[in-house]
Design a protein around this motif. Structure first.
Motif, PDB file in Angstrom:
ATOM      1  N   SER A 105       3.942  -3.651   1.461  1.00  0.00           N
ATOM      2  CA  SER A 105       2.782  -2.972   0.997  1.00  0.00           C
ATOM      3  C   SER A 105       2.788  -1.452   1.155  1.00  0.00           C
ATOM      4  CB  SER A 105       1.546  -3.748   1.374  1.00  0.00           C
ATOM      5  OG  SER A 105       1.331  -3.590   2.977  1.00  0.00           O
ATOM      6  N   VAL A 106       3.156  -1.204   2.313  1.00  0.00           N
ATOM      7  CA  VAL A 106       3.252   0.358   2.758  1.00  0.00           C
ATOM      8  C   VAL A 106       4.037   0.967   2.218  1.00  0.00           C
ATOM      9  CG1 VAL A 106       3.415   1.882   4.649  1.00  0.00           C
ATOM     10  CG2 VAL A 106       1.800  -0.074   4.953  1.00  0.00           C
ATOM     11  N   LEU A 107       5.330   0.492   1.772  1.00  0.00           N
ATOM     12  CA  LEU A 107       6.448   1.080   1.248  1.00  0.00           C
ATOM     13  C   LEU A 107       6.141   1.247  -0.340  1.00  0.00           C
ATOM     14  CD1 LEU A 107       9.475   1.995   2.170  1.00  0.00           C
ATOM     15  CD2 LEU A 107      10.029  -0.131   1.432  1.00  0.00           C
ATOM     16  N   THR A 108       5.644   0.347  -0.958  1.00  0.00           N
ATOM     17  CA  THR A 108       5.178   0.545  -2.135  1.00  0.00           C
ATOM     18  C   THR A 108       4.241   1.593  -2.513  1.00  0.00           C
ATOM     19  OG1 THR A 108       5.659  -1.961  -2.573  1.00  0.00           O
ATOM     20  CG2 THR A 108       4.435  -1.031  -4.145  1.00  0.00           C
ATOM     21  N   GLU A 109       3.362   1.578  -1.652  1.00  0.00           N
ATOM     22  CA  GLU A 109       2.138   2.611  -1.698  1.00  0.00           C
ATOM     23  C   GLU A 109       2.799   3.971  -1.505  1.00  0.00           C
ATOM     24  OE1 GLU A 109      -2.523   3.269  -0.228  1.00  0.00           O
ATOM     25  OE2 GLU A 109      -1.128   1.830   0.330  1.00  0.00           O
ATOM     26  N   LEU A 110       3.705   3.994  -0.662  1.00  0.00           N
ATOM     27  CA  LEU A 110       4.206   5.652  -0.615  1.00  0.00           C
ATOM     28  C   LEU A 110       4.933   5.857  -1.717  1.00  0.00           C
ATOM     29  CD1 LEU A 110       4.911   5.293   3.253  1.00  0.00           C
ATOM     30  CD2 LEU A 110       3.036   6.547   2.418  1.00  0.00           C
ATOM     31  N   ALA A 111       5.809   5.045  -2.190  1.00  0.00           N
ATOM     32  CA  ALA A 111       6.669   5.368  -3.228  1.00  0.00           C
ATOM     33  C   ALA A 111       6.028   5.635  -4.463  1.00  0.00           C
ATOM     34  CB  ALA A 111       7.575   3.974  -3.427  1.00  0.00           C
TER      35      ALA A 111
END
Length: 320
Positions: free
Chosen positions: A128-134
């Motif tokens: 989830s964090v990776l998707t939000e940062l991308a």
């Protein structure tokens, strides 16, 4: 002699005690294995009895071992404002239960910012964090990797258990030791085994940190400002024309100066020759070409434009 024999006997007794302790542990493990084998043999018999009685039931499945995975990711994102995106990345990591490990920010060419931040987030919030940062801007690059270290974690845990048992045995021998020499020997052995145990515990803590917290490296960059040539399409404006003309004039003046500098010695020699010819040669040539003065006593004769006397044509006599 008696003291030497006593020390020898004590060393033999210590060695025998260590051997007997290891044998006792091995016997205990063998007995435990034997019990486990007996229980395993009893289970199929029970299963056969259940099958004979007609009970249709599935055997209990063994719970799968927990996997230990080290996850890392690298992101490159282009954003309009790197400072604001950096604040957002910190907030996302904190809300997920993670933290910022390190951060670097610099200004490139005095026009735009670039930042790099390393985040540690829990494994369960990694995706989830990776998707939000991308999704914070224009994604330029994304790399993710996962390394399974389950075997390494299990091996370290087994070695820790063995080392703890070894330390406990040495401490038990120290409690039964009566001579100072035996105590000193056992203390040295205990120190060595405790050092090995502490190294294994440190390795276990490092593996636990790597497998429970994922590492995300985020690079933020602002778009570069277009140059003047890219901003203006078509023919240049008045300022560009004036600047180009000035540059051409300066370049031409520089080339003229270079040419004059190269011709300076030749011009100096030519100037000297011209002065000599003007002062010395020219007056002499003028004196040689000056016409002779008129003869005195002769009547004035008409002269032409060049100063030469005009001879009158002979007059014809009238016919008789």
């Amino acid at each position: 002699m008696r003291a030497a024999r006593t020390r020898t006997a004590a060393a033999v007794l210590l060695t025998a005690s260590l051997v007997l302790t290891g044998c006792g542990a091995g016997a205990t493990e063998s007995a435990s294995d034997g019990k486990a084998d007996g229980m395993a043999a009893a289970k199929p018999a029970d299963g056969a009895a259940d099958s004979a009685s007609g009970a249709a039931g599935k055997p209990a499945s063994k719970a799968p071992a927990r996997q230990h995975v080290i996850r890392t990711a690298e992101l490159s994102v282009e954003v309009k404002d790197a400072a604001k995106a950096l604040v957002t990345a910190r907030r996302v990591a904190t809300d997920a239960g993670g933290h910022v490990e390190n951060e670097t920010t610099e200004r490139v060419d005095g026009t735009h910012l670039t930042s790099q931040i390393v985040l540690r987030v829990p494994q369960e919030r990694y995706d989830s964090v990776l998707t939000e940062l991308a999704g914070a801007g224009k994604l330029l690059d994304r790399r993710a990797s996962a390394k399974d270290v389950t075997d390494q974690v299990v091996d370290v845990e087994s070695r820790i258990a063995t080392q703890r048992a070894s330390v406990a045995r040495v401490r038990a021998l120290m409690d039964r030791a009566e001579k100072l020499s035996d105590v000193v020997t056992l203390e040295g052995e205990l120190s060595r085994r405790q050092a090995d145990l502490e190294a294994l515990l440190a390795q276990q803590a490092s593996l636990k940190d790597s497998t429970t917290m994922a590492t995300i490296t985020l690079r933020l960059s602002e778009p570069e400002e277009p140059s003047a040539e890219e901003r203006e399409e078509g023919r240049p404006g008045f300022g560009d024309a004036l600047g180009g003309g000035w540059n051409a004039l300066v370049g031409a003046a520089a080339w003229v100066g270079i040419v004059l500098t190269a011709l300076a010695p030749w011009l100096a020699v030519a100037l000297i020759l011209f002065v000599l010819w003007r002062r010395l040669v020219r007056p002499r040539l003028a004196a040689r070409t000056r016409p002779a003065d008129a003869v005195p006593g002769l009547p004035d004769t008409p002269r032409n434009a060049a100063g030469a006397p005009v001879v009158p044509a002979p007059q014809e006599s009238p016919e008789k």
